[in-house]
Design an enzyme around this catalytic site. Structure first.
Site, mmCIF file in Angstrom:
data_model
loop_
_atom_site.group_PDB
_atom_site.id
_atom_site.type_symbol
_atom_site.label_atom_id
_atom_site.label_comp_id
_atom_site.label_asym_id
_atom_site.label_seq_id
_atom_site.Cartn_x
_atom_site.Cartn_y
_atom_site.Cartn_z
ATOM 1 N N CYS A 114 0.821 -1.231 0.000
ATOM 2 C CA CYS A 114 0.000 0.000 0.000
ATOM 3 C C CYS A 114 0.846 1.269 0.000
ATOM 4 O O CYS A 114 0.397 2.320 -0.435
ATOM 5 C CB CYS A 114 -0.930 0.014 1.204
ATOM 6 S SG CYS A 114 -1.950 -1.441 1.265
ATOM 7 N N HIS A 262 -3.898 6.995 1.031
ATOM 8 C CA HIS A 262 -4.082 5.664 0.446
ATOM 9 C C HIS A 262 -5.498 5.216 0.778
ATOM 10 O O HIS A 262 -5.941 5.331 1.920
ATOM 11 C CB HIS A 262 -3.050 4.689 1.022
ATOM 12 C CG HIS A 262 -3.452 3.256 0.858
ATOM 13 N ND1 HIS A 262 -3.793 2.722 -0.356
ATOM 14 C CD2 HIS A 262 -3.597 2.244 1.767
ATOM 15 C CE1 HIS A 262 -4.134 1.453 -0.193
ATOM 16 N NE2 HIS A 262 -4.018 1.144 1.082
ATOM 17 N N ASN A 292 -10.009 -0.931 -2.446
ATOM 18 C CA ASN A 292 -8.604 -0.695 -2.093
ATOM 19 C C ASN A 292 -7.740 -1.312 -3.198
ATOM 20 O O ASN A 292 -7.733 -2.528 -3.378
ATOM 21 C CB ASN A 292 -8.339 -1.356 -0.732
ATOM 22 C CG ASN A 292 -6.902 -1.227 -0.257
ATOM 23 O OD1 ASN A 292 -5.998 -0.931 -1.039
ATOM 24 N ND2 ASN A 292 -6.681 -1.470 1.029
HETATM 25 O O1 UT7 Z 1 -4.586 -1.228 2.679
HETATM 26 C C1 UT7 Z 1 -3.701 -1.677 3.658
HETATM 27 C C2 UT7 Z 1 -4.150 -1.343 5.005
HETATM 28 N N1 UT7 Z 1 -5.408 -1.953 5.284
HETATM 29 C C3 UT7 Z 1 -6.195 -1.410 6.174
HETATM 30 O O2 UT7 Z 1 -5.885 -0.381 6.700
HETATM 31 C C4 UT7 Z 1 -7.470 -2.146 6.553
HETATM 32 C C5 UT7 Z 1 -7.697 -2.023 8.015
HETATM 33 N N2 UT7 Z 1 -8.793 -2.817 8.528
HETATM 34 C C6 UT7 Z 1 -10.087 -2.649 8.153
HETATM 35 O O3 UT7 Z 1 -10.370 -1.858 7.278
HETATM 36 C C7 UT7 Z 1 -11.161 -3.411 8.893
HETATM 37 O O4 UT7 Z 1 -10.577 -4.105 9.964
HETATM 38 C C8 UT7 Z 1 -11.939 -4.419 8.003
HETATM 39 C C9 UT7 Z 1 -12.842 -3.639 7.048
HETATM 40 C C10 UT7 Z 1 -10.988 -5.271 7.214
HETATM 41 C C11 UT7 Z 1 -12.823 -5.322 8.841
HETATM 42 O O5 UT7 Z 1 -13.693 -4.554 9.612
HETATM 43 P P1 UT7 Z 1 -13.808 -4.844 11.190
HETATM 44 O O6 UT7 Z 1 -14.788 -3.895 11.694
HETATM 45 O O7 UT7 Z 1 -12.434 -4.787 11.759
HETATM 46 O O8 UT7 Z 1 -14.410 -6.306 11.219
HETATM 47 P P2 UT7 Z 1 -13.852 -7.627 11.919
HETATM 48 O O9 UT7 Z 1 -12.786 -8.234 11.079
HETATM 49 O O10 UT7 Z 1 -13.544 -7.348 13.349
HETATM 50 O O11 UT7 Z 1 -15.109 -8.536 11.875
HETATM 51 C C12 UT7 Z 1 -16.321 -8.200 12.583
HETATM 52 C C13 UT7 Z 1 -17.381 -9.226 12.255
HETATM 53 C C14 UT7 Z 1 -16.913 -10.663 12.419
HETATM 54 O O12 UT7 Z 1 -18.039 -11.411 12.845
HETATM 55 P P3 UT7 Z 1 -18.229 -11.785 14.410
HETATM 56 O O13 UT7 Z 1 -17.004 -12.560 14.800
HETATM 57 O O14 UT7 Z 1 -18.353 -10.476 15.115
HETATM 58 O O15 UT7 Z 1 -19.481 -12.584 14.408
HETATM 59 C C15 UT7 Z 1 -16.572 -11.089 11.028
HETATM 60 O O16 UT7 Z 1 -16.688 -12.477 10.824
HETATM 61 O O17 UT7 Z 1 -17.752 -9.092 10.863
HETATM 62 C C16 UT7 Z 1 -17.592 -10.362 10.223
HETATM 63 N N3 UT7 Z 1 -17.166 -10.104 8.847
HETATM 64 C C17 UT7 Z 1 -18.031 -9.914 7.843
HETATM 65 N N4 UT7 Z 1 -19.368 -9.928 7.795
HETATM 66 C C18 UT7 Z 1 -19.953 -9.673 6.612
HETATM 67 C C19 UT7 Z 1 -15.890 -9.978 8.377
HETATM 68 N N5 UT7 Z 1 -15.922 -9.712 7.065
HETATM 69 C C20 UT7 Z 1 -17.231 -9.652 6.709
HETATM 70 C C21 UT7 Z 1 -17.901 -9.410 5.493
HETATM 71 N N6 UT7 Z 1 -19.251 -9.425 5.487
HETATM 72 N N7 UT7 Z 1 -17.236 -9.144 4.355
#
Ligand code: UT7
Length: 335
Positions: A114, A262, A292
């Site tokens: 990135c 980014h 992204n």
């Molecule tokens: O480009 C390089 C740098 N990258 C970044 O800066 C990305 C940084 N991180 C993020 O943008 C976020 O962490 C994400 C968008 C990737 C994920 O969002 P989050 O709010 O951190 O979600 P999470 O991974 O903590 O997941 C929360 C819940 C989980 O379910 P439970 O365990 O709470 O039941 C996941 O299984 O959301 C679930 N989940 C989804 N649900 C529906 C994870 N991905 C999805 C999805 N659709 N696509």
């Protein structure tokens, strides 16, 4: 010593639009979840063999060269940033030299994910500063869609990424007050595996190991991200490295005319915008349309902002990135 400036910009994205609803048909996800957590509404995917990372980069580069008014035979060096190269080796820089029919100039590939475009611009700037080269082509291009885990297992990562390319032609600037004023680069390898794709690699798992195991549950060749950990680090490092650049140039956040972060997650951009007290006109985001695109995200956003007339002569433009490595960086430009 000289300065360098951006003389031409271009971007290319594949035509095929993939909406959140399209993804919901194959992955257990929803438009609501994706928009709420990331701001993404749709992204572009390469269809079939129509494009590769290199061909997209070449398309973006042709536009940037044309707009720069610099003849392609005057290009002295190529910098290509990507995490999704066409081949394991050689890297795409040399393929650009071939496909654009450039002179036998040097070509280097940047592997900073990135932050790749920010690293690439910084590298090009140093060569121009010393007078070694005058005109440098910098490309950021990614083809993610062929390498994502398109099952519910991979949903946390797969819904985020999109394909595309952006390019800039840097040239010598004689006015020391204009062009790239400074660049700031960092890394913290302690967190290397928190956002990574470890196979195929000669370190832990090569292609032959994957073939030998033939394990349908194998996820080692899909990108992995510890999302919340990356998010928490990103907001801190983005803020730090933007401030580092401003301080170095005796500037304040309010001096920023256009911040191009980014496009990792709209929530990260909004956090930074709020933290620095910037208006909507001072920050450009297009993750809603393209997702992204890692190394391509900044040059795509920069080009689009410029095309829309949002960047004018004399503006203070700040580029900032954070990503896998971890690596992060900023570039401060007086347009
Ligand atoms: O480009 C390089 C740098 N990258 C970044 O800066 C990305 C940084 N991180 C993020 O943008 C976020 O962490 C994400 C968008 C990737 C994920 O969002 P989050 O709010 O951190 O979600 P999470 O991974 O903590 O997941 C929360 C819940 C989980 O379910 P439970 O365990 O709470 O039941 C996941 O299984 O959301 C679930 N989940 C989804 N649900 C529906 C994870 N991905 C999805 C999805 N659709 N696509």
């Amino acid at each position: 010593m000289y300065n360098s400036k951006i003389a031409g910009l271009g971007f290319y994205v594949p035509e095929h639009v993939v909406t959140n609803d399209d993804l919901s048909k194959v992955i257990d996800t929803s438009d609501e979840w994706i928009q709420e957590r990331t701001g993404i509404m749709e992204r572009r995917y390469v269809e079939g063999d129509e494009d590769t990372t290199t061909t997209m980069g070449v398309k973006a580069a042709r536009i940037a060269i044309e707009r720069s008014g610099i003849d392609k035979d005057e290009i002295d060096f190529i910098v290509f940033a990507t995490l999704s190269p066409d081949y394991y080796f050689p890297g795409p820089g040399v393929l650009v030299q071939r496909d654009l029919g450039l002179r036998t100039v040097g070509a280097v590939d940047v592997r900073n994910q990135c932050s790749g475009f920010v690293y690439g611009i910084s590298l090009a700037d140093q060569y121009i500063k010393t007078g070694m080269y005058k005109n440098i082509l910098v490309i950021g291009s990614e083809l993610h869609s062929k390498g994502l885990d398109m099952t519910t297992r991979g949903r946390g990562v797969s819904v985020i990424f999109g394909d595309g390319a952006g390019a800039a032609v840097l040239t010598r600037e004689e006015n020391p007050e204009k062009g790239i004023l400074s660049s700031h680069l960092h890394s913290e390898g302690q967190h290397a595996e928190e956002l990574s794709l470890i196979a195929p690699g000669m370190g832990k798992r090569w292609v032959l190991d994957i073939l030998k195991d033939n394990d349908p549950e194998d996820t080692s060749y899909y990108p992995y991200m510890n999302g919340q950990f990356v998010f928490k680090n990103a907001v801190v490092r983005f803020s730090e490295v933007i401030m580092e650049g401003l301080t170095k140039n005796h500037l304040q956040p309010s001096d920023i005319d256009m911040l191009i972060p980014h496009q990792a997650n709209l929530r990260i951009s909004q956090f930074i915008q709020k933290k620095f007290g910037l208006s909507d006109d001072q920050v450009y985001n297009n993750i809603m349309k393209y997702g992204n695109t890692t190394a391509a995200s900044i040059p795509i956003a920069l080009t689009e902002a410029w095309e829309k007339g949002k960047i004018k002569d004399g503006d203070l433009v700040v580029l900032a990135a954070f990503g896998s490595g971890f690596t992060w960086g900023s570039v401060i430009i007086r347009w």
